[in-house]
Design an enzyme around this catalytic site. Structure first.
Site, mmCIF file in Angstrom:
data_model
loop_
_atom_site.group_PDB
_atom_site.id
_atom_site.type_symbol
_atom_site.label_atom_id
_atom_site.label_comp_id
_atom_site.label_asym_id
_atom_site.label_seq_id
_atom_site.Cartn_x
_atom_site.Cartn_y
_atom_site.Cartn_z
ATOM 1 N N CYS A 133 45.068 56.825 59.759
ATOM 2 C CA CYS A 133 46.191 56.780 60.700
ATOM 3 C C CYS A 133 46.536 55.320 60.943
ATOM 4 O O CYS A 133 45.686 54.547 61.397
ATOM 5 C CB CYS A 133 45.815 57.478 62.016
ATOM 6 S SG CYS A 133 47.137 57.373 63.246
ATOM 7 N N GLN B 198 36.944 50.834 41.189
ATOM 8 C CA GLN B 198 38.361 50.710 41.575
ATOM 9 C C GLN B 198 38.990 52.092 41.603
ATOM 10 O O GLN B 198 40.139 52.242 41.999
ATOM 11 C CB GLN B 198 39.112 49.842 40.559
ATOM 12 C CG GLN B 198 38.568 48.428 40.452
ATOM 13 C CD GLN B 198 39.125 47.729 39.219
ATOM 14 O OE1 GLN B 198 40.181 47.118 39.272
ATOM 15 N NE2 GLN B 198 38.426 47.806 38.109
ATOM 16 N N SER C 204 41.103 47.277 32.764
ATOM 17 C CA SER C 204 41.932 46.397 31.933
ATOM 18 C C SER C 204 41.808 44.940 32.368
ATOM 19 O O SER C 204 42.274 44.046 31.661
ATOM 20 C CB SER C 204 43.392 46.847 31.992
ATOM 21 O OG SER C 204 43.807 46.950 33.330
ATOM 22 N N LEU D 137 37.469 50.769 25.466
ATOM 23 C CA LEU D 137 37.961 51.231 24.164
ATOM 24 C C LEU D 137 38.318 50.051 23.275
ATOM 25 O O LEU D 137 38.216 50.123 22.062
ATOM 26 C CB LEU D 137 39.225 52.083 24.347
ATOM 27 C CG LEU D 137 39.065 53.509 24.863
ATOM 28 C CD1 LEU D 137 40.449 54.157 24.954
ATOM 29 C CD2 LEU D 137 38.157 54.320 23.943
ATOM 30 N N HIS E 100 39.131 50.236 46.195
ATOM 31 C CA HIS E 100 40.564 50.537 46.322
ATOM 32 C C HIS E 100 40.820 51.826 47.107
ATOM 33 O O HIS E 100 41.896 52.415 47.001
ATOM 34 C CB HIS E 100 41.210 50.618 44.928
ATOM 35 C CG HIS E 100 41.323 49.280 44.258
ATOM 36 N ND1 HIS E 100 41.626 49.111 42.927
ATOM 37 C CD2 HIS E 100 41.184 48.014 44.760
ATOM 38 C CE1 HIS E 100 41.667 47.812 42.643
ATOM 39 N NE2 HIS E 100 41.390 47.133 43.730
HETATM 40 P P1 OAD Z 1 43.987 50.468 33.782
HETATM 41 O O1 OAD Z 1 44.768 51.702 33.530
HETATM 42 O O2 OAD Z 1 44.724 49.201 33.987
HETATM 43 O O3 OAD Z 1 42.999 50.214 32.567
HETATM 44 C C1 OAD Z 1 42.165 51.208 32.063
HETATM 45 C C2 OAD Z 1 41.242 50.566 31.043
HETATM 46 O O4 OAD Z 1 40.340 51.573 30.585
HETATM 47 C C3 OAD Z 1 41.952 50.015 29.797
HETATM 48 O O5 OAD Z 1 41.441 48.714 29.519
HETATM 49 C C4 OAD Z 1 41.588 51.013 28.696
HETATM 50 O O6 OAD Z 1 41.458 50.383 27.427
HETATM 51 C C5 OAD Z 1 40.258 51.517 29.181
HETATM 52 N N1 OAD Z 1 39.941 52.891 28.748
HETATM 53 C C6 OAD Z 1 40.777 53.965 28.671
HETATM 54 N N2 OAD Z 1 40.120 55.063 28.291
HETATM 55 C C7 OAD Z 1 38.824 54.694 28.134
HETATM 56 C C8 OAD Z 1 37.643 55.380 27.744
HETATM 57 N N3 OAD Z 1 37.648 56.679 27.467
HETATM 58 N N4 OAD Z 1 36.486 54.696 27.668
HETATM 59 C C9 OAD Z 1 36.455 53.351 27.946
HETATM 60 N N5 OAD Z 1 37.541 52.651 28.333
HETATM 61 C C10 OAD Z 1 38.712 53.297 28.420
HETATM 62 O O7 OAD Z 1 43.009 50.797 35.004
HETATM 63 P P2 OAD Z 1 42.161 49.819 35.949
HETATM 64 O O8 OAD Z 1 41.722 48.614 35.203
HETATM 65 O O9 OAD Z 1 41.136 50.638 36.601
HETATM 66 O O10 OAD Z 1 44.702 49.580 41.797
HETATM 67 O O11 OAD Z 1 43.255 49.414 36.994
HETATM 68 C C11 OAD Z 1 42.883 48.577 38.058
HETATM 69 C C12 OAD Z 1 43.698 48.876 39.283
HETATM 70 O O12 OAD Z 1 45.084 48.807 38.972
HETATM 71 C C13 OAD Z 1 43.542 50.256 39.844
HETATM 72 O O13 OAD Z 1 42.407 50.429 40.643
HETATM 73 C C14 OAD Z 1 44.773 50.434 40.648
HETATM 74 C C15 OAD Z 1 45.761 49.910 39.645
HETATM 75 O O14 OAD Z 1 46.936 49.495 40.088
HETATM 76 C C16 OAD Z 1 45.169 50.012 42.974
HETATM 77 O O15 OAD Z 1 45.603 51.151 43.131
HETATM 78 C C17 OAD Z 1 45.110 48.966 44.043
#
Ligand code: OAD
Length: 241
Positions: free
Chosen positions: A119, A93, A180, A206, A111
């Site tokens: 464009c 993602q 998350s 985490l 994503h």
């Molecule tokens: P989030 O910011 O929602 O979640 C990040 C996750 O990574 C959390 O569950 C943290 O606990 C975990 N985390 C943080 N640091 C870590 C580490 N060092 N080791 C292991 N885990 C760790 O990000 P995403 O789940 O990627 O979409 O978010 C999903 C989507 O929401 C993104 O791709 C984006 C966003 O809106 C779009 O842009 C369409």
């Protein structure tokens, strides 16, 4: 139908994979994303309403990419890709290029990617490093104001869904790293994999997430530690098959 020989592996990664490289995760405790509400910078409506702000936000993120480096988890995943004897697909993602920088090939950016623009007029997708403004012409059709970040915004359809669904039909090991689990459809992949008979569902994070109960194994800790450890285990197991 699952593979009878070498297991097929599908990885889903999220912002936690790149967090230790210095790329900000999305869901900070203040509910803001680098100081902005998500709907102000990551929706098609925001791009129509305030294109300057949206372009500026992604220009800054593109520049910030130049200051970060892949971490041990990115390196471990490419080691896994190169040595894994069964099917392998990494769906991310993340919009950064940290996996590619260490040589990832079987990688899908569901994503989109920061270093690409699209464009909206002629639909050409271009590799892009420099800032984009509302006056930047599309190199293909020449129109201005039509280039947008090639990022999937809220309310838009993620990329590669058919390919991902096909991989989930035959996955034997589903590995989810640093997400998350609140943004669909990605958050639903673990359940789809289980419905297709996948019996090994591993979450690395985490801390527990809203989808943790769907996994069969959890590894709690930083990706830079947990992912290399898990990769070592998976590769050692694959040698015994
Ligand atoms: P989030 O910011 O929602 O979640 C990040 C996750 O990574 C959390 O569950 C943290 O606990 C975990 N985390 C943080 N640091 C870590 C580490 N060092 N080791 C292991 N885990 C760790 O990000 P995403 O789940 O990627 O979409 O978010 C999903 C989507 O929401 C993104 O791709 C984006 C966003 O809106 C779009 O842009 C369409």
């Amino acid at each position: 139908m699952a593979s009878l020989t070498h297991p097929n592996l599908v990885i889903l990664s999220g912002a936690g994979l790149s967090a230790e490289s210095g790329v900000a995760t999305f869901r900070g405790t203040d509910g803001l994303w680098e100081g902005h509400r998500i709907e102000d910078v990551a929706t098609p409506e925001a791009f129509v309403r305030t294109p300057e702000l949206v372009q500026h936000f992604y220009n800054l993120r593109r520049v910030a990419l130049k200051t970060v480096e892949p971490n041990a988890a990115h390196h471990a995943l490419v080691r896994l890709e190169n040595a894994w004897p069964g099917g392998f697909l990494h769906v991310t993602q993340n919009v950064d290029d940290l996996n590619e920088r260490v040589g990832a090939k079987r990688l899908l950016h569901m994503h989109g990617q920061l270093k690409k623009v699209r464009c909206v007029w002629c639909r050409t997708v271009l590799d892009w490093e420099s800032p984009v403004t509302v006056d930047t012409p599309c190199p293909e059709c020449g129109r201005t104001g039509k280039l947008r970040p090639d990022i999937v915004w809220f309310g838009e359809m993620p990329y590669y869904i058919d390919e991902i669904m096909r991989a989930l039909e035959t996955v034997d090991i589903f590995l989810c790293i640093g997400t998350s689990g609140v943004v669909y459809p990605a958050a639903g992949f673990v359940r789809l994999a289980a419905e297709h008979g996948c019996q090994r569902l591993i979450e690395v994070n985490l801390k527990p997430t809203g989808i943790t109960s769907h996994f069969t194994e959890e590894r709690h800790g930083p990706a830079s530690i947990e992912v290399p450890r898990l990769v070592d285990e998976l590769l050692a197991e694959s040698m015994r098959i």
